[in-house]
Design a protein around this motif. Structure first.
Motif, PDB file in Angstrom:
ATOM      1  N   PHE A 173       0.793  -1.227  -0.049  1.00  0.00           N
ATOM      2  CA  PHE A 173      -0.001   0.092  -0.017  1.00  0.00           C
ATOM      3  C   PHE A 173       0.880   1.146   0.076  1.00  0.00           C
ATOM      4  O   PHE A 173       0.205   2.159  -0.582  1.00  0.00           O
ATOM      5  N   MET A 204       6.251   5.591  -1.732  1.00  0.00           N
ATOM      6  CA  MET A 204       6.216   6.930  -1.064  1.00  0.00           C
ATOM      7  C   MET A 204       7.469   7.223  -0.688  1.00  0.00           C
ATOM      8  O   MET A 204       8.383   6.539  -0.532  1.00  0.00           O
ATOM      9  N   ASP A 220      -0.933  12.594  -0.786  1.00  0.00           N
ATOM     10  CA  ASP A 220      -0.848  11.141  -1.121  1.00  0.00           C
ATOM     11  C   ASP A 220      -1.658  10.103  -0.381  1.00  0.00           C
ATOM     12  O   ASP A 220      -1.960   9.283  -1.177  1.00  0.00           O
ATOM     13  N   ARG A 237      -5.329  10.168  -1.702  1.00  0.00           N
ATOM     14  CA  ARG A 237      -5.265   9.618  -3.055  1.00  0.00           C
ATOM     15  C   ARG A 237      -5.481   7.996  -2.870  1.00  0.00           C
ATOM     16  O   ARG A 237      -6.038   7.128  -3.417  1.00  0.00           O
ATOM     17  N   ARG A 238      -4.432   7.590  -2.039  1.00  0.00           N
ATOM     18  CA  ARG A 238      -4.128   6.045  -1.720  1.00  0.00           C
ATOM     19  C   ARG A 238      -5.307   5.293  -1.307  1.00  0.00           C
ATOM     20  O   ARG A 238      -5.745   4.297  -1.524  1.00  0.00           O
ATOM     21  N   GLU A 292      -8.443   5.681  -3.769  1.00  0.00           N
ATOM     22  CA  GLU A 292      -8.054   4.581  -4.867  1.00  0.00           C
ATOM     23  C   GLU A 292      -8.542   3.431  -4.083  1.00  0.00           C
ATOM     24  O   GLU A 292      -9.348   2.264  -4.807  1.00  0.00           O
ATOM     25  N   ARG A 302      -5.226  -4.996  -1.720  1.00  0.00           N
ATOM     26  CA  ARG A 302      -4.788  -3.808  -0.601  1.00  0.00           C
ATOM     27  C   ARG A 302      -6.019  -3.575   0.236  1.00  0.00           C
ATOM     28  O   ARG A 302      -7.101  -3.706  -0.057  1.00  0.00           O
TER      29      ARG A 302
END
Length: 173
Positions: free
Chosen positions: A14, A18, A126, A129-130, A133, A173
């Motif tokens: 996940f 990064m 960030d 967004r992760r 998704e 995920r």
């Protein structure tokens, strides 16, 4: 209890890609944890203040029904992220989760991570967004499962009612 390092986090699917500084910051909000089989990890409608990266074991996500039963929504295993409600208001669990097997995970303090995101908008973007998704991926998986012939109310072998929805793969995920 072993300390979580940025190198530990870099190995998690996940968090792949990064930046090192963000991983170091997130590591300060993380700890290793575990849950015995049968233990409720989080409860529907309770405050959502944590999230987990599952390293070993399986967690069943469920939903209470108006009749007092529960419906199994999905099963999540190694490599999965458990929980997004900590990030989005009202920071309350929409589902519940119970360890189906012994579970080993990295647990994050969601309140601290939200503070990091407020201080560093690029980290906030960030992570948002992760997680967005992830939510879309899970909604698409649920849509597919619900529209498969076996899931129809008029036939098939899928469980119905309070018995739950057949759990799908645990390697997402």
């Amino acid at each position: 209890m072993r300390t979580v390092t940025s190198a530990d986090l870099a190995r998690e699917p996940f968090l792949h890609g990064m930046g090192a500084a963000d991983l170091r910051r997130l590591a300060t909000a993380a700890r290793c944890t575990g849950f015995a089989a049968g233990r409720r990890v989080f409860g529907q409608s309770e405050p959502a203040e944590r999230f987990w990266l599952v390293q070993d074991g399986t967690v069943i996500v469920d939903l209470r029904t108006p009749r007092g039963g529960t419906v199994v929504i999905d099963a999540f295993g190694p490599g999965s992220v458990l929980g997004w409600s900590w990030l989005f208001r009202p920071h309350q669990w929409h589902f519940g989760g119970v360890a189906a097997t012994p579970v080993r995970a990295i647990e994050f303090d969601g309140r601290l991570v939200r503070t990091f995101c407020a201080v560093d908008p690029s980290l906030g973007h960030d992570l948002t967004r992760r997680f967005a998704e992830l939510v879309v991926e899970r909604l698409e998986t649920t849509q597919t499962r619900l529209t498969e012939p076996a899931a129809s109310v008029t036939g098939g072998d899928a469980p119905h009612g309070d018995a739950g929805v057949a759990a799908s793969g645990s390697d997402r995920r």
